[in-house]
Design a protein around this motif. Structure first.
Motif, PDB file in Angstrom:
ATOM      1  N   MET A 255    -103.481  84.035  39.410  1.00 54.56           N
ATOM      2  CA  MET A 255    -103.201  85.384  39.854  1.00 54.56           C
ATOM      3  C   MET A 255    -102.256  85.296  41.013  1.00 54.56           C
ATOM      4  SD  MET A 255    -105.006  87.542  38.386  1.00 54.56           S
ATOM      5  CE  MET A 255    -106.343  87.532  36.878  1.00 54.56           C
TER       6      MET A 255
ATOM      7  N   LYS B 253     -99.427  89.012  37.953  1.00 52.58           N
ATOM      8  CA  LYS B 253    -100.670  89.224  37.470  1.00 52.58           C
ATOM      9  C   LYS B 253    -101.823  89.457  38.872  1.00 52.58           C
ATOM     10  CE  LYS B 253    -100.286  86.172  33.665  1.00 52.58           C
ATOM     11  NZ  LYS B 253    -100.964  84.773  33.082  1.00 52.58           N
ATOM     12  N   GLY B 254    -102.744  90.438  38.506  1.00 57.59           N
ATOM     13  CA  GLY B 254    -103.478  90.460  39.952  1.00 57.59           C
ATOM     14  C   GLY B 254    -104.878  91.125  39.799  1.00 57.59           C
ATOM     15  N   ILE B 255    -105.815  91.252  40.772  1.00 55.64           N
ATOM     16  CA  ILE B 255    -107.264  91.573  40.508  1.00 55.64           C
ATOM     17  C   ILE B 255    -107.038  93.028  41.275  1.00 55.64           C
ATOM     18  CG2 ILE B 255    -109.542  91.092  41.232  1.00 55.64           C
ATOM     19  CD1 ILE B 255    -108.572  88.203  41.234  1.00 55.64           C
TER      20      ILE B 255
END
Ligand SMILES: Nc1ncnc2c1ncn2[C@@H]1O[C@H](COP(=O)(O)OP(=O)(O)OP(=O)(O)O)[C@@H](O)[C@H]1O
Ligand SMILES: [Mg+2]
Lengths: 227, 238
Positions: free
Chosen positions: B135, B53-55
């Protein structure tokens, strides 16, 4: 704090010197001139020069010269390495779709090709015929096209056909970051070819007409000194 | 995307050694003209290969461009949230999507001051109920573009804040992709605060871990005012 702007080389001897080393990256450049001045040759050299450095170039033909014939004539030039074709120089014909597609569809198609190939160099040759198909939608189409091409992070050259009584196609010239004019002129009974950088945003470019030649060995070459 | 080097394998070796993820701030040095390809390779690795998961923070172009690239290359964005600081000034229509938090402009606020705060302030992150502590990675594209909207001091402050925010987040991998020649001052700040260094040149198939670059030849003529950035390495900020 801003450093020097990132630039991509033009692939045409004598041009980078006029524009602080190359076209701003990303940007959209109009190369305009009457029939046979060398627009296609100019843009092919741009793509093949990028390919030499491992960049990806995408060449869209509209309704003037299908890819087959561009390749046919360009194969005449010794300095263009044909092994890049289909790998780092990708040809794509949008002539057929132009006849029936909406502006949104044309844009979506171009977007998809640029995104798929992740090209750093894009050419649309010529852009001006699209006007005949889009009418009133042409200007908003150009605005979106230019915006998208820059956001895809490419230097794009759009070529413009110029009518005998016209200097350059003005709609494209306003939307573009740079304008390069190719012209013929009669000098002492002979027709000579000249190129001139009319506009290059973010660049302290040289102005004035530069004479150029097209030869089989070196292709399109701008000669130093103004005329 | 047929890169000649097996980039996923290289990333695997670099980011994960003996199955234990190596977190931290990684300076990824690559040519500006390869930025898009390097970013997509990173996103593909984290989202697709590692199912993480990431931004993704966008400063240089609207997030839709990255979103369409991911779609075209078959990479799911289910686990990605965007912080888009440029759409509203880009002349493009703002997409109505759930995984994006829009910022008015990269000049506007100190939006990098506290990523944690901005994300909990009710944007996409909240609606998708993703816990920031969950994240795994954060990417910013392109940190050097801040110089278009801020004076040197502001940019410097924003970069430090961004890195401070990263340090407050648990277990996050934060590659910062930069061209060494793009902006020397920014390069030095980031270099001094990153933990690891990676050099990538996709067209020449080069991928190698570096030591902290110490031998920078600074272009003094080009940027005489910024000598103050050249402080000794590893001081952890200024
Ligand atoms: N091998 C060659 N040797 C010398 N000159 C050449 C050669 N090939 C092309 N030329 C010159 O280049 C011109 C054509 O170049 P090019 O096709 O790039 O022009 P263009 O501006 O794209 O033309 P059009 O408007 O028809 O598309 C020819 O008219 C000729 O003057
Ligand atoms: Mg032509």
């Amino acid at each position: 704090m801003a450093d020097e702007m990132e630039r991509l080389c033009s692939g045409v001897d004598g041009v980078d010197e006029l524009i602080e080393g190359g076209y701003p990256y990303p940007s959209v450049i109009l190369v305009a001139g009457p029939a046979g001045t060398g627009k296609t040759t100019f843009t092919q050299q741009f793509l093949f020069a990028g390919a030499e450095m491992g960049e990806i170039g995408l060449y869209f033909t509209t309704l003037s010269e299908p890819p087959q014939w561009v390749m046919h004539y360009m194969s005449n030039f010794k300095h263009l390495n044909k092994s890049h074709i289909g790998k780092n120089v990708i040809f794509c014909d949008i002539g057929q779709m132009l006849r029936k597609a909406s502006p949104e569809e044309i844009l979506a198609f171009i977007d998809e090709e640029v995104a798929r190939t992740m090209a750093q160099r894009v050419v649309i040759d010529p852009i001006t015929v699209i006007k005949e198909f889009l009418g009133n939608d042409y200007r908003p189409f150009l605005f979106d096209l230019v915006n998208h091409l820059k956001n895809w992070r490419a230097v794009s050259i759009l070529t413009g056909e110029v009518e005998p009584n016209q200097l350059y196609p003005s709609e494209v010239a306003y939307a573009s970051d740079g304008v390069v004019l190719l012209t013929y002129e009669e000098v002492e009974g002979a027709r000579r070819k000249y190129m001139e950088v009319l506009k290059m945003r973010g660049t302290n470019h040289r102005t004035g007409k530069q004479s150029f030649v097209i030869t089989k060995e070196d292709g399109f070459v701008v000669l130093s000194g103004t005329f | 995307m047929n890169e000649t080097i097996d980039i996923a394998k290289k990333f695997m070796e670099f980011f994960y050694t003996a199955n234990s993820p190596q977190k931290g701030k990684v300076l990824v040095v690559s040519k500006y003209a390869e930025r898009t390809r390097v970013n997509i390779c990173l996103l593909k690795f984290f989202l697709h290969e590692m199912k993480q998961k990431g931004i993704f923070i966008t400063i240089d172009r609207p997030h839709q461009y990255t979103a369409s690239l991911l779609t075209i290359h078959g990479i799911s964005q289910e686990n990605l949230v965007y912080i888009d600081a440029v759409s509203r000034i880009s002349g493009e229509t703002e997409a109505n999507v759930s995984n994006v938090r829009f910022i008015n402009g990269p000049y506007e606020m100190n939006f990098l001051d506290d990523i944690t705060a901005i994300s909990f302030a009710g944007g996409a992150v909240k609606t998708k109920s993703i816990d920031l502590d969950e994240m795994n990675f954060i990417l910013i594209d392109d940190i050097a573009a801040l110089t278009k909207y801020q004076e040197a001091d502001g940019v410097k402050k924003m970069i430090h804040s961004y890195i401070d925010s990263i340090e407050r987040l648990n277990n996050i991998t934060a590659p910062i992709v930069l061209d060494a020649n793009q902006n020397r001052a920014i390069y030095e700040i980031i270099m001094n605060r990153c933990d690891r260094f990676l050099f990538i040149n996709l067209s020449k198939s080069i991928f190698k871990e570096m030591n902290r670059p110490t031998h920078l030849k600074r272009k003094k003529v080009l940027m005489p005012k910024e000598t103050s950035f050249a402080k000794p390495a590893a001081t952890g900020g200024y």
